[in-house]
Design an enzyme around this catalytic site. Structure first.
Site, PDB file in Angstrom:
ATOM      1  N   GLY A  16     -20.738  -8.213 -11.080  1.00  0.00           N
ATOM      2  CA  GLY A  16     -19.509  -8.982 -10.870  1.00  0.00           C
ATOM      3  C   GLY A  16     -19.081  -9.156  -9.423  1.00  0.00           C
ATOM      4  O   GLY A  16     -19.862  -9.525  -8.550  1.00  0.00           O
ATOM      5  N   ALA A  20     -21.095  -9.578  -5.679  1.00  0.00           N
ATOM      6  CA  ALA A  20     -20.852 -10.731  -4.790  1.00  0.00           C
ATOM      7  C   ALA A  20     -20.395 -10.275  -3.415  1.00  0.00           C
ATOM      8  O   ALA A  20     -20.817 -10.827  -2.386  1.00  0.00           O
ATOM      9  CB  ALA A  20     -19.813 -11.660  -5.423  1.00  0.00           C
ATOM     10  N   ASN A  87     -13.871  -1.351  -4.927  1.00  0.00           N
ATOM     11  CA  ASN A  87     -13.913  -2.447  -5.896  1.00  0.00           C
ATOM     12  C   ASN A  87     -14.076  -1.985  -7.335  1.00  0.00           C
ATOM     13  O   ASN A  87     -13.649  -2.670  -8.261  1.00  0.00           O
ATOM     14  CB  ASN A  87     -15.071  -3.394  -5.515  1.00  0.00           C
ATOM     15  CG  ASN A  87     -15.383  -4.383  -6.597  1.00  0.00           C
ATOM     16  OD1 ASN A  87     -14.674  -5.352  -6.798  1.00  0.00           O
ATOM     17  ND2 ASN A  87     -16.447  -4.107  -7.342  1.00  0.00           N
ATOM     18  N   TYR A 147      -3.261  -1.390 -17.160  1.00  0.00           N
ATOM     19  CA  TYR A 147      -4.120  -1.996 -16.140  1.00  0.00           C
ATOM     20  C   TYR A 147      -3.261  -2.557 -15.017  1.00  0.00           C
ATOM     21  O   TYR A 147      -3.529  -2.331 -13.834  1.00  0.00           O
ATOM     22  CB  TYR A 147      -4.965  -3.105 -16.767  1.00  0.00           C
ATOM     23  CG  TYR A 147      -5.791  -3.874 -15.777  1.00  0.00           C
ATOM     24  CD1 TYR A 147      -5.326  -5.065 -15.218  1.00  0.00           C
ATOM     25  CD2 TYR A 147      -7.038  -3.416 -15.387  1.00  0.00           C
ATOM     26  CE1 TYR A 147      -6.073  -5.774 -14.296  1.00  0.00           C
ATOM     27  CE2 TYR A 147      -7.802  -4.120 -14.470  1.00  0.00           C
ATOM     28  CZ  TYR A 147      -7.311  -5.300 -13.935  1.00  0.00           C
ATOM     29  OH  TYR A 147      -8.052  -6.000 -13.007  1.00  0.00           O
ATOM     30  N   LYS A 151      -3.053  -1.649 -10.826  1.00  0.00           N
ATOM     31  CA  LYS A 151      -3.201  -2.623  -9.738  1.00  0.00           C
ATOM     32  C   LYS A 151      -1.920  -2.689  -8.869  1.00  0.00           C
ATOM     33  O   LYS A 151      -2.005  -2.905  -7.664  1.00  0.00           O
ATOM     34  CB  LYS A 151      -3.585  -3.979 -10.302  1.00  0.00           C
ATOM     35  CG  LYS A 151      -4.956  -3.968 -10.954  1.00  0.00           C
ATOM     36  CD  LYS A 151      -6.065  -3.463 -10.016  1.00  0.00           C
ATOM     37  CE  LYS A 151      -7.435  -3.568 -10.651  1.00  0.00           C
ATOM     38  NZ  LYS A 151      -8.528  -3.154  -9.760  1.00  0.00           N
ATOM     39  N   VAL A 182     -11.497 -13.770 -13.042  1.00  0.00           N
ATOM     40  CA  VAL A 182     -12.784 -13.995 -12.396  1.00  0.00           C
ATOM     41  C   VAL A 182     -13.886 -13.896 -13.442  1.00  0.00           C
ATOM     42  O   VAL A 182     -13.831 -13.052 -14.331  1.00  0.00           O
ATOM     43  CB  VAL A 182     -13.027 -12.972 -11.270  1.00  0.00           C
ATOM     44  CG1 VAL A 182     -14.329 -13.259 -10.530  1.00  0.00           C
ATOM     45  CG2 VAL A 182     -11.846 -12.968 -10.293  1.00  0.00           C
TER      46      VAL A 182
HETATM   47  N1  NAI Z   1     -12.760 -10.012 -13.531  1.00  0.00           N
HETATM   48  C1  NAI Z   1     -11.509 -10.287 -13.274  1.00  0.00           C
HETATM   49  O1  NAI Z   1     -10.880 -11.198 -13.872  1.00  0.00           O
HETATM   50  C2  NAI Z   1     -10.779  -9.521 -12.236  1.00  0.00           C
HETATM   51  C3  NAI Z   1     -11.244  -8.270 -11.798  1.00  0.00           C
HETATM   52  N2  NAI Z   1     -10.505  -7.584 -10.866  1.00  0.00           N
HETATM   53  C4  NAI Z   1     -10.990  -6.273 -10.389  1.00  0.00           C
HETATM   54  O2  NAI Z   1     -12.237  -6.453  -9.746  1.00  0.00           O
HETATM   55  C5  NAI Z   1     -12.973  -5.218  -9.759  1.00  0.00           C
HETATM   56  C6  NAI Z   1     -14.377  -5.488 -10.217  1.00  0.00           C
HETATM   57  O3  NAI Z   1     -14.277  -5.962 -11.539  1.00  0.00           O
HETATM   58  P1  NAI Z   1     -15.336  -6.995 -12.166  1.00  0.00           P
HETATM   59  O4  NAI Z   1     -16.391  -7.311 -11.149  1.00  0.00           O
HETATM   60  O5  NAI Z   1     -14.580  -8.088 -12.800  1.00  0.00           O
HETATM   61  O6  NAI Z   1     -15.901  -6.095 -13.326  1.00  0.00           O
HETATM   62  P2  NAI Z   1     -17.388  -5.729 -13.772  1.00  0.00           P
HETATM   63  O7  NAI Z   1     -17.214  -4.959 -15.033  1.00  0.00           O
HETATM   64  O8  NAI Z   1     -18.240  -6.959 -13.758  1.00  0.00           O
HETATM   65  O9  NAI Z   1     -17.912  -4.760 -12.616  1.00  0.00           O
HETATM   66  C7  NAI Z   1     -17.249  -3.560 -12.411  1.00  0.00           C
HETATM   67  C8  NAI Z   1     -18.212  -2.651 -11.668  1.00  0.00           C
HETATM   68  O10 NAI Z   1     -17.549  -1.414 -11.422  1.00  0.00           O
HETATM   69  C9  NAI Z   1     -18.421  -0.368 -11.820  1.00  0.00           C
HETATM   70  N3  NAI Z   1     -17.640   0.809 -12.217  1.00  0.00           N
HETATM   71  C10 NAI Z   1     -16.795   0.927 -13.246  1.00  0.00           C
HETATM   72  N4  NAI Z   1     -16.290   2.176 -13.282  1.00  0.00           N
HETATM   73  C11 NAI Z   1     -16.842   2.853 -12.239  1.00  0.00           C
HETATM   74  C12 NAI Z   1     -16.722   4.187 -11.727  1.00  0.00           C
HETATM   75  N5  NAI Z   1     -15.937   5.085 -12.338  1.00  0.00           N
HETATM   76  N6  NAI Z   1     -17.425   4.518 -10.619  1.00  0.00           N
HETATM   77  C13 NAI Z   1     -18.219   3.612 -10.025  1.00  0.00           C
HETATM   78  N7  NAI Z   1     -18.398   2.335 -10.460  1.00  0.00           N
HETATM   79  C14 NAI Z   1     -17.695   1.979 -11.553  1.00  0.00           C
HETATM   80  C15 NAI Z   1     -19.218  -0.925 -12.990  1.00  0.00           C
HETATM   81  O11 NAI Z   1     -20.416  -0.188 -13.166  1.00  0.00           O
HETATM   82  C16 NAI Z   1     -19.481  -2.339 -12.484  1.00  0.00           C
HETATM   83  O12 NAI Z   1     -20.603  -2.379 -11.640  1.00  0.00           O
HETATM   84  C17 NAI Z   1     -12.179  -4.287 -10.677  1.00  0.00           C
HETATM   85  O13 NAI Z   1     -11.413  -3.403  -9.878  1.00  0.00           O
HETATM   86  C18 NAI Z   1     -11.238  -5.236 -11.447  1.00  0.00           C
HETATM   87  O14 NAI Z   1     -10.056  -4.598 -11.838  1.00  0.00           O
HETATM   88  C19 NAI Z   1      -9.342  -8.070 -10.331  1.00  0.00           C
HETATM   89  C20 NAI Z   1      -8.860  -9.284 -10.726  1.00  0.00           C
HETATM   90  C21 NAI Z   1      -9.553 -10.108 -11.672  1.00  0.00           C
HETATM   91  C1  LIG Z   2      -6.454  -8.661 -18.841  1.00  0.00           C
HETATM   92  C2  LIG Z   2      -7.234  -9.383 -17.817  1.00  0.00           C
HETATM   93  C3  LIG Z   2      -7.548  -8.539 -16.602  1.00  0.00           C
HETATM   94  C4  LIG Z   2      -8.778  -9.063 -15.951  1.00  0.00           C
HETATM   95  C5  LIG Z   2      -8.758  -8.667 -14.656  1.00  0.00           C
HETATM   96  C6  LIG Z   2      -7.587  -9.223 -13.916  1.00  0.00           C
HETATM   97  O1  LIG Z   2      -7.068  -8.503 -13.108  1.00  0.00           O
HETATM   98  C7  LIG Z   2      -7.126 -10.644 -14.172  1.00  0.00           C
HETATM   99  C8  LIG Z   2      -5.729 -10.869 -13.696  1.00  0.00           C
HETATM  100  C9  LIG Z   2      -5.405 -12.305 -14.053  1.00  0.00           C
HETATM  101  C10 LIG Z   2      -4.202 -12.778 -14.189  1.00  0.00           C
HETATM  102  C11 LIG Z   2      -2.961 -12.050 -13.951  1.00  0.00           C
HETATM  103  C12 LIG Z   2      -1.806 -12.768 -14.073  1.00  0.00           C
HETATM  104  C13 LIG Z   2      -0.485 -12.186 -13.792  1.00  0.00           C
HETATM  105  C14 LIG Z   2       0.556 -13.067 -13.812  1.00  0.00           C
HETATM  106  C15 LIG Z   2       1.984 -12.632 -13.529  1.00  0.00           C
HETATM  107  O2  LIG Z   2       2.045 -11.276 -13.180  1.00  0.00           O
HETATM  108  C16 LIG Z   2       2.555 -13.380 -12.342  1.00  0.00           C
HETATM  109  O3  LIG Z   2       3.887 -12.929 -12.177  1.00  0.00           O
HETATM  110  C17 LIG Z   2       1.751 -13.067 -11.081  1.00  0.00           C
HETATM  111  C18 LIG Z   2       2.425 -13.783  -9.887  1.00  0.00           C
HETATM  112  C19 LIG Z   2       1.445 -13.902  -8.747  1.00  0.00           C
HETATM  113  C20 LIG Z   2       1.974 -14.918  -7.767  1.00  0.00           C
HETATM  114  O4  LIG Z   2       1.796 -16.126  -8.060  1.00  0.00           O
HETATM  115  O5  LIG Z   2       2.626 -14.495  -6.791  1.00  0.00           O
END
Ligand code: NAI
Ligand SMILES: CCCCCC(=O)CC\C=C/C=C/C=C/[C@@H](O)[C@@H](O)CCCC(=O)O
Length: 253
Positions: A16, A20, A87, A147, A151, A182
């Protein structure tokens, strides 16, 4: 900060967004140490974990020791650590304590471990730490309260460390990226991980449809900006599907 010859540590780099981030840092000249997983990825690491934990009787201490040793090896091998991307993260409302442990405690733990390698007061070269927060760290996220709390914690921690670093003269900048949805495994698995909030799955689906989704490479470009722009410290880059913007926080004093 120019990246040539710089050493970066990325957690959660296998998939993820972390993958990248690693790719864009390497493309821009950094050396990236990325096999920092609390999960043991090889038999040898698992054996080491069992051996150390049988002595220490404390798995968490084992994981920290493993990570600490890996950081020390990285610092010794490359002469120091310049960039850290916290990350790694999960989303699982059914296992919310694990989510808190990884998403918030993990970021704090790694930051405090790398501080001694990076901070100029203890012989480090300074550098930058970029934490992966979320849009869910800037406002309420009704389908995933725990969650969202993690954050929000990452945002508060990042802002606080940025100020502490200035006053302490660590020479380290602390920033965060706050993406919306994402296109990664974590996002696609959301409906299965809502726990007691599974009845809200349709609302989450509607949010994704309304907000759109972002490719991981777009988030990585934002992380690159936060890493290389030396004016940024305590900055949070909000990344939406159609725009990115720096967050302005209310003045509390
Ligand atoms: N996918 C989304 O919509 C969004 C994701 N994020 C954040 O981005 C970060 C990466 O998430 P993604 O790439 O989407 O998820 P993903 O599940 O594709 O990748 C997460 C990575 O973190 C690793 N990981 C999980 N727990 C771990 C641990 N205890 N120690 C070491 N590595 C660990 C996994 O093995 C994986 O490689 C996370 O912090 C997530 O909360 C933030 C906003 C949006
Ligand atoms: C459950 C999905 C989690 C996946 C990983 C993510 O962190 C995705 C987060 C995606 C959307 C979050 C939306 C939150 C919206 C509201 O809190 C809004 O008040 C945020 C305002 C942000 C701004 O425009 O300033």
């Amino acid at each position: 900060m120019a990246l040539n010859g710089k050493t970066a540590v990325v957690t959660g780099a296998a998939l993820g967004i972390g993958r990248a981030i690693t790719e864009i840092l390497v493309k821009n000249g950094a050396k990236v140490k990325r096999k920092f997983s609390n999960f043991k990825t090889t038999e040898e690491e698992r054996e080491m974990e069992v051996r150390v934990s049988s002595e220490m009787k404390n798995k968490k201490l084992t994981v920290i020791l493993y990570f600490q040793a890996a950081l020390q090896t990285t610092a010794d091998t490359f002469g120091g650590i310049d960039i850290v991307c916290n990350n790694a993260g999960i989303l699982n409302e059914g296992e919310w304590e694990k989510t808190v442990s990884i998403n918030l405690l993990g970021v704090i733990r790694v930051t405090y471990l790398v501080l001694k390698h990076m901070n100029k007061l203890s012989g480090g070269r300074g550098g930058v730490v970029v934490n992966t927060a979320s849009m869910a760290g800037l406002g309420p996220f009704l389908t995933c309260p725990a969650y969202s709390a993690t954050k929000h914690g990452v945002v508060g921690f990042t802002r606080s460390m940025a100020l502490a670093s200035i006053v302490s003269d660590y020479g380290i900048h602390f920033n965060a990226v706050c993406p919306g949805f994402v296109q990664t495994d974590l996002m696609y698995n959301i409906p299965n991980n809502l726990g007691q909030f599974s009845h809200l799955a349709d609302i989450e689906k509607e949010m994704v449809e309304k907000m759109g989704t972002i490719h991981p490479s777009v988030v990585a470009e934002c992380v690159l900006e936060l890493v290389t722009d030396e004016r940024k410290n305590g900055d949070h880059l909000l990344v939406k599907s159609n725009q990115k913007s720096y967050v302005t926080f209310p003045e509390v004093l």
